[in-house]
Design a protein around this motif. Sequence first.
Motif, PDB file in Angstrom:
ATOM      1  N   THR A 228       0.837  -1.208   0.000  1.00  0.00           N
ATOM      2  CA  THR A 228       0.000   0.000   0.000  1.00  0.00           C
ATOM      3  C   THR A 228       0.871   1.257   0.000  1.00  0.00           C
ATOM      4  N   LEU A 229       1.898   1.237   0.837  1.00  0.00           N
ATOM      5  CA  LEU A 229       2.805   2.392   0.901  1.00  0.00           C
ATOM      6  C   LEU A 229       3.470   2.644  -0.445  1.00  0.00           C
ATOM      7  N   ASN A 230       3.929   1.553  -1.085  1.00  0.00           N
ATOM      8  CA  ASN A 230       4.591   1.691  -2.386  1.00  0.00           C
ATOM      9  C   ASN A 230       3.673   2.319  -3.419  1.00  0.00           C
ATOM     10  N   ILE A 231       2.448   1.813  -3.476  1.00  0.00           N
ATOM     11  CA  ILE A 231       1.511   2.343  -4.473  1.00  0.00           C
ATOM     12  C   ILE A 231       1.229   3.815  -4.186  1.00  0.00           C
ATOM     13  N   ARG A 244      11.002   2.433   1.688  1.00  0.00           N
ATOM     14  CA  ARG A 244      11.635   1.393   2.500  1.00  0.00           C
ATOM     15  C   ARG A 244      11.192   1.578   3.946  1.00  0.00           C
ATOM     16  N   ILE A 245      11.302   0.502   4.711  1.00  0.00           N
ATOM     17  CA  ILE A 245      10.945   0.622   6.123  1.00  0.00           C
ATOM     18  C   ILE A 245      12.138   0.213   6.990  1.00  0.00           C
ATOM     19  N   SER A 256       7.127  -2.246  14.717  1.00  0.00           N
ATOM     20  CA  SER A 256       6.975  -0.869  14.235  1.00  0.00           C
ATOM     21  C   SER A 256       8.087  -0.538  13.259  1.00  0.00           C
ATOM     22  N   ALA A 257       7.838   0.456  12.438  1.00  0.00           N
ATOM     23  CA  ALA A 257       8.839   0.825  11.444  1.00  0.00           C
ATOM     24  C   ALA A 257       8.759   2.305  11.140  1.00  0.00           C
ATOM     25  N   GLU A 258       9.843   2.838  10.644  1.00  0.00           N
ATOM     26  CA  GLU A 258       9.795   4.168  10.063  1.00  0.00           C
ATOM     27  C   GLU A 258       9.842   4.024   8.552  1.00  0.00           C
ATOM     28  N   ILE A 259       9.109   4.938   7.889  1.00  0.00           N
ATOM     29  CA  ILE A 259       9.003   4.851   6.436  1.00  0.00           C
ATOM     30  C   ILE A 259       9.916   5.899   5.806  1.00  0.00           C
ATOM     31  N   ALA A 285       4.995   3.553  10.902  1.00  0.00           N
ATOM     32  CA  ALA A 285       4.058   2.506  10.489  1.00  0.00           C
ATOM     33  C   ALA A 285       4.234   1.274  11.368  1.00  0.00           C
ATOM     34  N   GLY A 286       3.369   0.317  11.168  1.00  0.00           N
ATOM     35  CA  GLY A 286       3.546  -0.944  11.897  1.00  0.00           C
ATOM     36  C   GLY A 286       2.295  -1.795  11.859  1.00  0.00           C
TER      37      GLY A 286
END
Length: 340
Positions: A228-231, A244-245, A256-259, A285-286
């Motif tokens: 979803t993030l990529n699109i 990237r995360i 959890s992640a940072e985008i 995100a996460g």
Amino acid sequence: MKDKLQQIIDKAESELNSITTKPELLNAKSRIIGKKSELNSLMKNIKDVAPEDRREFGQLINEAKDYLQQLIDSRTQIIDELIYNEQVASSRIDLTMPGRRTVQGGLHPLTQIWREVEDTFLSMGFEIADGFDVEDEFHNFDALNTPKDHPSRNLADTFYVEDNILLRTQTSTVQIRTMENYQPPIRIIAPGRCYRNDKMDASHSPVFHQVEALVVDENISFADLKDTLNIFVQTMFGQNIKSRIRPHFFPFTEPSAEIDISCVSCGGSGCRICKNSGWLEMGGAGMVDPAVLESVGIDSEKYTGYAFGLGIDRITMLKYNIPDMRILFENDLRFLKQYR
Ligand code: DAH
């Protein structure tokens, strides 16, 4: 009697001829044919007239009255014309005058990007959810699994309106409000204002904008989040942009992640904007922490979800090549006009 009528008519004629205004005309009308007019008192005398002459008497008076009414009508017309001519003369249009340009407004660049973000997610099947700028601690912190002693709860970081009531520091509050009211499948975004007790500088503002996303359903995985993030990123910034995360920590997601996205300015080779790293930070995100799902009564054995929050100000600055966040809030027309 005929003489008397002629007298009345003569007098009315000369009186009417000198009248130039509407109020004067109204007065004259009541004097000439009104209840207290000479003509009307003549009419009352009809009882003193010999019966055989009454018919003619009445007729003469009526004729005189009709004539007087005509006089009044034609004077009315003349006065109306006078008034009209005066109006035209006093408001004459000068066709040689140069025109006045009306300034056309436009949408603030932030609003434009806000709408573009909404359209992008709507096209991916998301719905738009709404929350409140003034929130309680439960929705901003407790339900989002934030420990009581977490530093972000501090007065130095959060604006409190009163005990327990604050200006939301993140749009993640809308995750909770949505899950309180709807059962999965959930697929929403929530764009909105956020507030933090930050000093204003080139990349911070006490008022800023985020867009939150929340998807909860059966079998939702990290791969869905990444996809979803990529699109989204490619729709907003172009097909060449990658996301990237990186591992991170948020109380309400696990893992959890940072985008990051590849630098929209240099494409990843390194420049001033990405501080030579080739990457730009976009948000967090996460996977929704099971504790958060349980706090709003969603079965965390059956459902999983992902969430992310992105900065709308940041997206706007990158899309429009705006170097300093403060410019977005100054409302300098010379700046805004460039984005009409
Ligand atoms: N609320 C976080 C912030 O303001 C951003 C964020 C991180 C939102 C992770 C999320 C998430 O939905 O899963 O820094």
